[in-house]
Design a protein around this motif. Structure first.
Motif, PDB file in Angstrom:
ATOM      1  N   MET A  75      37.581  43.016  26.655  1.00 15.27           N
ATOM      2  CA  MET A  75      38.980  43.074  27.058  1.00 15.27           C
ATOM      3  C   MET A  75      39.430  41.668  27.448  1.00 15.27           C
ATOM      4  SD  MET A  75      40.684  45.260  30.208  1.00 15.27           S
ATOM      5  CE  MET A  75      40.371  46.820  29.383  1.00 15.27           C
ATOM      6  N   PRO A  76      40.569  41.210  26.919  1.00 15.57           N
ATOM      7  CA  PRO A  76      41.073  39.884  27.311  1.00 15.57           C
ATOM      8  C   PRO A  76      41.463  39.875  28.789  1.00 15.57           C
ATOM      9  CG  PRO A  76      42.131  40.666  25.298  1.00 15.57           C
ATOM     10  CD  PRO A  76      41.407  41.834  25.879  1.00 15.57           C
ATOM     11  N   LEU A  77      41.089  38.830  29.493  1.00 15.78           N
ATOM     12  CA  LEU A  77      41.445  38.698  30.905  1.00 15.78           C
ATOM     13  C   LEU A  77      42.837  38.098  31.014  1.00 15.78           C
ATOM     14  CD1 LEU A  77      40.354  38.920  33.848  1.00 15.78           C
ATOM     15  CD2 LEU A  77      39.652  36.525  33.622  1.00 15.78           C
ATOM     16  N   ASN A  78      43.720  38.732  31.797  1.00 13.04           N
ATOM     17  CA  ASN A  78      45.075  38.194  31.966  1.00 13.04           C
ATOM     18  C   ASN A  78      45.601  38.533  33.357  1.00 13.04           C
ATOM     19  OD1 ASN A  78      47.013  40.695  31.786  1.00 13.04           O
ATOM     20  ND2 ASN A  78      45.509  40.982  30.143  1.00 13.04           N
ATOM     21  N   THR A 109      44.842  41.787  40.613  1.00 16.01           N
ATOM     22  CA  THR A 109      44.126  42.083  41.862  1.00 16.01           C
ATOM     23  C   THR A 109      42.624  42.255  41.647  1.00 16.01           C
ATOM     24  OG1 THR A 109      44.508  44.466  41.599  1.00 16.01           O
ATOM     25  CG2 THR A 109      46.172  43.203  42.802  1.00 16.01           C
ATOM     26  N   TRP A 110      42.157  41.985  40.449  1.00 17.23           N
ATOM     27  CA  TRP A 110      40.741  42.223  40.140  1.00 17.23           C
ATOM     28  C   TRP A 110      39.862  41.125  40.726  1.00 17.23           C
ATOM     29  CZ3 TRP A 110      39.039  45.038  35.155  1.00 17.23           C
ATOM     30  CH2 TRP A 110      39.814  46.187  34.979  1.00 17.23           C
ATOM     31  N   ARG A 111      38.596  41.503  40.924  1.00 18.98           N
ATOM     32  CA  ARG A 111      37.630  40.596  41.503  1.00 18.98           C
ATOM     33  C   ARG A 111      36.318  40.628  40.723  1.00 18.98           C
ATOM     34  NH1 ARG A 111      38.475  39.082  47.011  1.00 18.98           N
ATOM     35  NH2 ARG A 111      40.539  39.741  47.762  1.00 18.98           N
ATOM     36  N   ALA A 112      35.515  39.598  40.931  1.00 23.42           N
ATOM     37  CA  ALA A 112      34.198  39.525  40.299  1.00 23.42           C
ATOM     38  C   ALA A 112      33.138  39.523  41.395  1.00 23.42           C
ATOM     39  CB  ALA A 112      34.077  38.273  39.434  1.00 23.42           C
ATOM     40  N   ARG A 113      32.177  40.405  41.273  1.00 22.83           N
ATOM     41  CA  ARG A 113      31.108  40.506  42.256  1.00 22.83           C
ATOM     42  C   ARG A 113      29.928  39.599  41.879  1.00 22.83           C
ATOM     43  NH1 ARG A 113      31.034  47.112  42.412  1.00 22.83           N
ATOM     44  NH2 ARG A 113      32.493  47.426  44.143  1.00 22.83           N
ATOM     45  N   GLY A 114      29.282  39.078  42.886  1.00 27.66           N
ATOM     46  CA  GLY A 114      28.053  38.342  42.653  1.00 27.66           C
ATOM     47  C   GLY A 114      26.871  39.303  42.678  1.00 27.66           C
ATOM     48  N   LEU A 115      25.879  39.035  41.841  1.00 23.56           N
ATOM     49  CA  LEU A 115      24.727  39.923  41.758  1.00 23.56           C
ATOM     50  C   LEU A 115      23.434  39.120  41.840  1.00 23.56           C
ATOM     51  CD1 LEU A 115      25.755  42.355  38.871  1.00 23.56           C
ATOM     52  CD2 LEU A 115      25.788  42.827  41.316  1.00 23.56           C
ATOM     53  N   ASP A 116      22.398  39.750  42.365  1.00 24.94           N
ATOM     54  CA  ASP A 116      21.076  39.129  42.368  1.00 24.94           C
ATOM     55  C   ASP A 116      20.159  39.800  41.356  1.00 24.94           C
ATOM     56  OD1 ASP A 116      20.711  41.573  43.551  1.00 24.94           O
ATOM     57  OD2 ASP A 116      19.647  40.810  45.326  1.00 24.94           O
ATOM     58  N   ASP A 121      38.765  46.268  39.913  1.00 18.99           N
ATOM     59  CA  ASP A 121      39.743  46.278  41.001  1.00 18.99           C
ATOM     60  C   ASP A 121      39.022  46.662  42.292  1.00 18.99           C
ATOM     61  OD1 ASP A 121      42.086  46.074  42.331  1.00 18.99           O
ATOM     62  OD2 ASP A 121      43.063  47.802  41.397  1.00 18.99           O
ATOM     63  N   PHE A 122      38.185  45.732  42.768  1.00 18.41           N
ATOM     64  CA  PHE A 122      37.346  45.987  43.929  1.00 18.41           C
ATOM     65  C   PHE A 122      37.986  45.414  45.195  1.00 18.41           C
ATOM     66  CE2 PHE A 122      34.074  44.898  40.508  1.00 18.41           C
ATOM     67  CZ  PHE A 122      33.999  46.206  40.043  1.00 18.41           C
ATOM     68  N   SER A 123      37.456  45.839  46.333  1.00 20.29           N
ATOM     69  CA  SER A 123      37.875  45.262  47.607  1.00 20.29           C
ATOM     70  C   SER A 123      36.987  44.077  47.981  1.00 20.29           C
ATOM     71  CB  SER A 123      37.811  46.316  48.713  1.00 20.29           C
ATOM     72  OG  SER A 123      36.492  46.837  48.833  1.00 20.29           O
ATOM     73  N   ASP A 124      35.830  43.961  47.306  1.00 19.71           N
ATOM     74  CA  ASP A 124      34.918  42.863  47.578  1.00 19.71           C
ATOM     75  C   ASP A 124      34.790  41.969  46.348  1.00 19.71           C
ATOM     76  OD1 ASP A 124      33.663  45.094  46.283  1.00 19.71           O
ATOM     77  OD2 ASP A 124      31.708  44.129  46.595  1.00 19.71           O
ATOM     78  N   GLY A 125      34.223  40.793  46.540  1.00 17.17           N
ATOM     79  CA  GLY A 125      34.034  39.876  45.428  1.00 17.17           C
ATOM     80  C   GLY A 125      35.074  38.761  45.404  1.00 17.17           C
ATOM     81  N   GLU A 126      34.888  37.834  44.452  1.00 17.82           N
ATOM     82  CA  GLU A 126      35.793  36.706  44.302  1.00 17.82           C
ATOM     83  C   GLU A 126      37.024  37.111  43.492  1.00 17.82           C
ATOM     84  OE1 GLU A 126      35.565  33.599  45.464  1.00 17.82           O
ATOM     85  OE2 GLU A 126      33.710  34.060  46.557  1.00 17.82           O
ATOM     86  N   PRO A 127      38.234  36.770  43.953  1.00 18.44           N
ATOM     87  CA  PRO A 127      39.434  37.100  43.173  1.00 18.44           C
ATOM     88  C   PRO A 127      39.451  36.338  41.855  1.00 18.44           C
ATOM     89  CG  PRO A 127      39.991  35.629  44.979  1.00 18.44           C
ATOM     90  CD  PRO A 127      38.564  36.042  45.195  1.00 18.44           C
ATOM     91  N   LEU A 128      39.974  36.988  40.816  1.00 21.98           N
ATOM     92  CA  LEU A 128      40.076  36.346  39.511  1.00 21.98           C
ATOM     93  C   LEU A 128      41.392  35.584  39.367  1.00 21.98           C
ATOM     94  CD1 LEU A 128      38.598  39.171  37.255  1.00 21.98           C
ATOM     95  CD2 LEU A 128      37.489  37.064  38.011  1.00 21.98           C
ATOM     96  N   PHE A 129      42.378  35.987  40.148  1.00 21.12           N
ATOM     97  CA  PHE A 129      43.679  35.305  40.126  1.00 21.12           C
ATOM     98  C   PHE A 129      44.200  35.151  41.547  1.00 21.12           C
ATOM     99  CE2 PHE A 129      43.306  37.305  35.971  1.00 21.12           C
ATOM    100  CZ  PHE A 129      43.671  36.265  35.129  1.00 21.12           C
ATOM    101  N   VAL A 130      44.850  34.021  41.798  1.00 17.56           N
ATOM    102  CA  VAL A 130      45.483  33.749  43.081  1.00 17.56           C
ATOM    103  C   VAL A 130      46.913  33.310  42.809  1.00 17.56           C
ATOM    104  CG1 VAL A 130      45.471  32.341  45.158  1.00 17.56           C
ATOM    105  CG2 VAL A 130      43.301  33.093  44.162  1.00 17.56           C
ATOM    106  N   ASP A 131      47.858  34.085  43.306  1.00  8.66           N
ATOM    107  CA  ASP A 131      49.287  33.795  43.073  1.00  8.66           C
ATOM    108  C   ASP A 131      49.593  33.691  41.583  1.00  8.66           C
ATOM    109  OD1 ASP A 131      49.767  33.715  45.816  1.00  8.66           O
ATOM    110  OD2 ASP A 131      49.286  31.575  45.936  1.00  8.66           O
ATOM    111  N   GLY A 132      48.969  34.553  40.806  1.00 12.54           N
ATOM    112  CA  GLY A 132      49.238  34.600  39.371  1.00 12.54           C
ATOM    113  C   GLY A 132      48.525  33.549  38.552  1.00 12.54           C
ATOM    114  N   GLN A 133      47.725  32.706  39.199  1.00  9.38           N
ATOM    115  CA  GLN A 133      47.021  31.638  38.496  1.00  9.38           C
ATOM    116  C   GLN A 133      45.504  31.890  38.548  1.00  9.38           C
ATOM    117  OE1 GLN A 133      48.634  29.228  36.761  1.00  9.38           O
ATOM    118  NE2 GLN A 133      50.497  30.327  37.378  1.00  9.38           N
TER     119      GLN A 133
END
Length: 266
Positions: free
Chosen positions: A18-21, A27-34, A131-143
């Motif tokens: 899926m293209p990221l946009n 509001t989507w986020r990326a989780r870190g994994l070990d 669309d998680f509550s944890d993790g790093e945001p993929l976008f901030v203020d639309g950027q």
């Protein structure tokens, strides 16, 4: 090197793309994994030439069979067996994880066959991006956030490394240095050795016949050390065999499965 994200042609690990946009994933986020669950049952992973020096310390480096061989880090000798990670994909000990593994779930791909532009995509079936509550945001203020910029930069570097890897393989083929590989492993108490085939390796006899000026060029541009790293790493095939036996997952056949036409990227 990337192609249209079509399900029938998806590369290893990817179940969908899926293209990221910023519109759909604001509001989507990326989780870190070990751990890497997608790696748990994968016995061979594509490798780029930049990774040979580090990878050869842990894995046999082989080449996939077929007309378009790619280098592979061999993590097991049988389909579904990976002796370096547990059932959840967590490394049993400190190891080098190939960039192909670390790139997931992101990927650069063409959104249409006619397009020349590569877009950052991801596998929406994974539980790393969402669309998680944890993790790093993929976008901030639309950027794009720093996390997204880092993912894009990593994927771009991987594409460039893939091109250099393709040039390396082409050079080997130009001089007819790749041959069908075979290794015999003798297990104590068993008369007949296990003979593994189904992969390619550098033909050392032909390597000795390469002209001196060619070898000098290869030494200057770094290609010769890569060949040696590949050849030295093949000794680790016996270590992989021993680890499988220790895990109760001893070999059942004489062919390393799944090493034909292994996809290196999309």
């Amino acid at each position: 090197m990337a192609s249209a994200p079509q399900s029938a042609n998806l590369p290893l690990f990817y179940k969908d793309l899926m293209p990221l946009n910023s519109r759909d994933h604001a509001t989507w986020r990326a989780r870190g994994l070990d751990k890497a669950p997608w790696l748990a049952e994968q016995h061979a992973v594509p490798l780029t030439v930049e990774e040979f020096p580090q990878a050869q310390r842990f894995y046999p480096i082989i080449f996939a069979s077929g007309e378009n061989p790619v280098p592979l880090a061999l993590m097991g000798l049988n389909d579904g067996v990976n002796v370096f990670v547990d059932a959840e994909g967590k490394p049993e000990a400190p190891i080098y994880l190939p960039a192909y593994v670390r790139r997931y779930p992101f990927l650069l791909a063409k959104l249409s066959p006619d397009s020349e532009e590569l877009s950052l995509c991801f596998d929406p079936t994974c539980d790393i991006v969402g669309d998680f509550s944890d993790g790093e945001p993929l976008f901030v203020d639309g950027q794009p956030s720093e996390a997204t910029k880092n993912a894009l930069s990593f994927c771009e570097s991987f594409e460039q490394a893939g091109q250099r890897t393709g040039a390396f393989v082409e050079e080997l083929q130009k001089h007819d240095l790749l041959m069908e590989g075979e290794v015999a492993i003798q297990q104590p108490g068993i008369d007949q050795p296990f003979v593994y085939r189904g992969f390619q390796m550098v033909n050392q006899d032909k390597l000795r016949e390469v002209r001196g000026d060619v070898l000098r060029t290869w030494n200057q541009n770094g290609l010769l050390p890569l060949i040696h790293a590949h050849l030295f790493s093949l000794e680790l095939l016996r270590d992989i065999f021993a680890k499988q036996v220790a895990l109760g997952k001893g070999p059942e056949g004489a062919t390393i499965p799944g090493t034909t036409n292994a996809p290196v990227n999309a």
